[in-house]
Design a protein around this motif. Structure first.
Motif, PDB file in Angstrom:
ATOM      1  N   ARG A  34       0.819  -1.214   0.000  1.00 38.67           N
ATOM      2  CA  ARG A  34       0.000   0.000   0.000  1.00 38.67           C
ATOM      3  C   ARG A  34       0.853   1.264   0.000  1.00 38.67           C
ATOM      4  O   ARG A  34       0.580   2.172  -0.796  1.00 38.67           O
ATOM      5  N   PRO A  35       1.879   1.399   0.845  1.00 41.59           N
ATOM      6  CA  PRO A  35       2.710   2.602   0.763  1.00 41.59           C
ATOM      7  C   PRO A  35       3.383   2.785  -0.603  1.00 41.59           C
ATOM      8  O   PRO A  35       3.477   3.910  -1.101  1.00 41.59           O
ATOM      9  N   VAL A  36       3.824   1.696  -1.219  1.00 39.03           N
ATOM     10  CA  VAL A  36       4.444   1.797  -2.539  1.00 39.03           C
ATOM     11  C   VAL A  36       3.409   2.269  -3.558  1.00 39.03           C
ATOM     12  O   VAL A  36       3.683   3.159  -4.380  1.00 39.03           O
ATOM     13  N   PHE A  37       2.223   1.705  -3.517  1.00 40.44           N
ATOM     14  CA  PHE A  37       1.174   2.095  -4.461  1.00 40.44           C
ATOM     15  C   PHE A  37       0.723   3.534  -4.230  1.00 40.44           C
ATOM     16  O   PHE A  37       0.402   4.240  -5.185  1.00 40.44           O
ATOM     17  N   GLU A  38       0.691   3.986  -2.961  1.00 41.11           N
ATOM     18  CA  GLU A  38       0.320   5.374  -2.674  1.00 41.11           C
ATOM     19  C   GLU A  38       1.376   6.335  -3.212  1.00 41.11           C
ATOM     20  O   GLU A  38       1.042   7.365  -3.797  1.00 41.11           O
ATOM     21  N   TRP A  45      -0.912   5.184  -7.694  1.00 40.14           N
ATOM     22  CA  TRP A  45      -1.854   4.216  -8.236  1.00 40.14           C
ATOM     23  C   TRP A  45      -3.128   4.137  -7.407  1.00 40.14           C
ATOM     24  O   TRP A  45      -4.177   3.782  -7.941  1.00 40.14           O
ATOM     25  N   ILE A  46      -3.019   4.395  -6.097  1.00 37.80           N
ATOM     26  CA  ILE A  46      -4.206   4.441  -5.239  1.00 37.80           C
ATOM     27  C   ILE A  46      -4.159   5.723  -4.428  1.00 37.80           C
ATOM     28  O   ILE A  46      -3.090   6.300  -4.206  1.00 37.80           O
ATOM     29  N   LYS A  47      -5.324   6.175  -4.002  1.00 43.67           N
ATOM     30  CA  LYS A  47      -5.414   7.412  -3.252  1.00 43.67           C
ATOM     31  C   LYS A  47      -4.954   7.178  -1.802  1.00 43.67           C
ATOM     32  O   LYS A  47      -5.362   6.194  -1.175  1.00 43.67           O
ATOM     33  N   PRO A  48      -4.097   8.066  -1.276  1.00 45.52           N
ATOM     34  CA  PRO A  48      -3.671   7.891   0.115  1.00 45.52           C
ATOM     35  C   PRO A  48      -4.844   8.036   1.079  1.00 45.52           C
ATOM     36  O   PRO A  48      -5.763   8.818   0.840  1.00 45.52           O
ATOM     37  N   ARG A  49      -4.793   7.279   2.134  1.00 48.01           N
ATOM     38  CA  ARG A  49      -5.826   7.391   3.159  1.00 48.01           C
ATOM     39  C   ARG A  49      -5.637   8.690   3.931  1.00 48.01           C
ATOM     40  O   ARG A  49      -4.503   9.083   4.218  1.00 48.01           O
ATOM     41  N   PRO A  50      -6.728   9.341   4.298  1.00 43.91           N
ATOM     42  CA  PRO A  50      -6.572  10.551   5.110  1.00 43.91           C
ATOM     43  C   PRO A  50      -6.091  10.184   6.511  1.00 43.91           C
ATOM     44  O   PRO A  50      -6.339   9.068   6.987  1.00 43.91           O
TER      45      PRO A  50
END
Length: 79
Positions: free
Chosen positions: A52-56, A60-65
């Motif tokens: 997830r950190p790599v994709f953020e 590629w994916i939206k970071p979580r708030p």
């Protein structure tokens, strides 16, 4: 077909799938369940810590708030 055969057919298919994977006793069924659960936990850890950190960062994916506490501040104390 009567009601008994309608129930026994899916059960027979399930048992044949278990036997195809080599699960022939409750001990092996418990070992298979433990393996699947462990694999799930390992995949979850890799998702949270690596993928997830790599994709953020790649966009590629939206970071979580950031999470907010009840008093309106973030977890690290900054508003």
């Amino acid at each position: 077909m009567d009601e008994r055969s309608n129930i026994s057919i899916p059960v027979a298919k399930l048992i044949s799938v278990w036997v195809a994977f080599g699960i022939t006793s409750w001990e092996k069924a418990a070992a298979a369940a433990a393996f699947l659960y462990s694999a799930l936990l390992i995949c979850e850890w890799f998702w949270k810590k690596v993928w997830r950190p790599v994709f953020e960062r790649a966009g590629w994916i939206k970071p979580r708030p950031p999470r907010r506490s009840r008093d309106g501040e973030t977890d690290w104390g900054k508003p």
